[in-house]
Scaffold this active site. Sequence first.
Site, PDB file in Angstrom:
ATOM      1  N   LEU A  23       0.828  -1.220   0.000  1.00  0.00           N
ATOM      2  CA  LEU A  23       0.000   0.000   0.000  1.00  0.00           C
ATOM      3  C   LEU A  23       0.857   1.262   0.000  1.00  0.00           C
ATOM      4  O   LEU A  23       0.432   2.313  -0.488  1.00  0.00           O
ATOM      5  CB  LEU A  23      -0.965  -0.006   1.193  1.00  0.00           C
ATOM      6  CG  LEU A  23      -2.077  -1.052   1.113  1.00  0.00           C
ATOM      7  CD1 LEU A  23      -3.026  -0.937   2.302  1.00  0.00           C
ATOM      8  CD2 LEU A  23      -2.872  -0.942  -0.199  1.00  0.00           C
ATOM      9  N   HIS A 121      -8.083  -6.934  11.285  1.00  0.00           N
ATOM     10  CA  HIS A 121      -7.744  -8.106  12.105  1.00  0.00           C
ATOM     11  C   HIS A 121      -7.737  -7.794  13.603  1.00  0.00           C
ATOM     12  O   HIS A 121      -7.609  -8.712  14.406  1.00  0.00           O
ATOM     13  CB  HIS A 121      -6.439  -8.722  11.603  1.00  0.00           C
ATOM     14  CG  HIS A 121      -6.620  -9.237  10.211  1.00  0.00           C
ATOM     15  ND1 HIS A 121      -7.335 -10.384   9.935  1.00  0.00           N
ATOM     16  CD2 HIS A 121      -6.272  -8.699   9.001  1.00  0.00           C
ATOM     17  CE1 HIS A 121      -7.395 -10.558   8.623  1.00  0.00           C
ATOM     18  NE2 HIS A 121      -6.757  -9.546   8.040  1.00  0.00           N
ATOM     19  N   TYR A 144      -0.512 -10.416  14.818  1.00  0.00           N
ATOM     20  CA  TYR A 144      -0.598  -9.196  13.995  1.00  0.00           C
ATOM     21  C   TYR A 144      -1.796  -8.337  14.411  1.00  0.00           C
ATOM     22  O   TYR A 144      -1.654  -7.132  14.688  1.00  0.00           O
ATOM     23  CB  TYR A 144      -0.669  -9.610  12.519  1.00  0.00           C
ATOM     24  CG  TYR A 144      -1.100  -8.528  11.568  1.00  0.00           C
ATOM     25  CD1 TYR A 144      -0.344  -7.376  11.410  1.00  0.00           C
ATOM     26  CD2 TYR A 144      -2.270  -8.665  10.818  1.00  0.00           C
ATOM     27  CE1 TYR A 144      -0.749  -6.375  10.534  1.00  0.00           C
ATOM     28  CE2 TYR A 144      -2.677  -7.684   9.942  1.00  0.00           C
ATOM     29  CZ  TYR A 144      -1.918  -6.538   9.809  1.00  0.00           C
ATOM     30  OH  TYR A 144      -2.325  -5.551   8.941  1.00  0.00           O
TER      31      TYR A 144
HETATM   32  C1  15L Z   1      -4.505  -6.990   6.372  1.00  0.00           C
HETATM   33  O1  15L Z   1      -4.413  -6.393   7.434  1.00  0.00           O
HETATM   34  C2  15L Z   1      -3.310  -7.335   5.567  1.00  0.00           C
HETATM   35  O2  15L Z   1      -2.282  -6.390   5.728  1.00  0.00           O
HETATM   36  C3  15L Z   1      -3.592  -7.518   4.105  1.00  0.00           C
HETATM   37  O3  15L Z   1      -2.488  -8.224   3.552  1.00  0.00           O
HETATM   38  C4  15L Z   1      -4.910  -8.248   3.807  1.00  0.00           C
HETATM   39  O4  15L Z   1      -4.726  -9.601   3.962  1.00  0.00           O
HETATM   40  C5  15L Z   1      -6.055  -7.708   4.657  1.00  0.00           C
HETATM   41  O5  15L Z   1      -5.710  -7.494   5.995  1.00  0.00           O
HETATM   42  C6  15L Z   1      -7.312  -8.572   4.624  1.00  0.00           C
HETATM   43  O6  15L Z   1      -7.896  -8.820   5.678  1.00  0.00           O
HETATM   44  O7  15L Z   1      -7.734  -8.957   3.539  1.00  0.00           O
END
Ligand code: 15L
Length: 273
Positions: A23, A121, A144
């Site tokens: 991004l 997340h 994460y």
């Molecule tokens: C995120 O936080 C990730 O950085 C990205 O790679 C995507 O996987 C996204 O979430 C998602 O939930 O699709």
Amino acid sequence: MLTTPASTLRFHRLLLTGAAGYLGRELRPRLKAYCDVLRLSDRADLSPAIEGEEVQITALENKDQVLDLLHQVSAVVHLGGVSTEQPWEMVLASNIAGMVNLYEAARLQGVKRIVFASSNHVTGFYRQDEVVNTRMSPKPDGFYGLSKAFGEDVAQMYWDRWGIETVSIRIGSSTPEPKDRRMLATWLSHDDLERLVVAALTAPIVGHSIIYGMSDNQTTWWDNTHAKHIGYRPLDSSDGFRPAVEARQQTIDQHDPAAIYQGGAFVKATPHG
Ligand code: 15L
């Protein structure tokens, strides 16, 4: 890139961290329209600065480097850190220590507005049949997501104690187009990402606000009612992609945690290492 910029307001020097990431590379040319100087940082190599850019290679866990990075910066778009499930030691360095280093540097350098790339997340363990608003408790789906929940708490504390404003954007899935059924709900087009980041940078008063980063998708798991003051209006939608997505993915395994929970595959991702 938007043909008409999302705001006429301009910053002197904007800092974009994580500029070498997916991004970051998307926002790099877009943010240039909103500032005189765009400072770019990452721990990884960045392509050389063009006119109106500055490049500063920085490891977020190195607090002296981060202090230097925020010198004479008007506002920050903080994408830096790990952005997928990773071993705890990596998350700890970039997303936990790095987040505190960034806010300490902002305090010491007098920076007053940060746009923090949080993530959906943070609430990945809500079910796909629930609609979550930004005042509900976090339910992170891994190290994460946990680190992004911590990051939002850091932002809140620096607002309460030091008056540094933040918009924490719980970014959904920002890709050129939605790739699967989950993304019909979580998709955030790149143009809407620009609109949202610019709204977060330029809204007059935000304190610490949290907003989900999504386009105007018909299917939604997230309610941004409490973030209307940011003035973000998505203009794209996953709806037009629905027939193609459903044709590709006709059935869903309703016993698969990735299909039950909003975090999708992240709810069962294990950090390698
Ligand atoms: C995120 O936080 C990730 O950085 C990205 O790679 C995507 O996987 C996204 O979430 C998602 O939930 O699709």
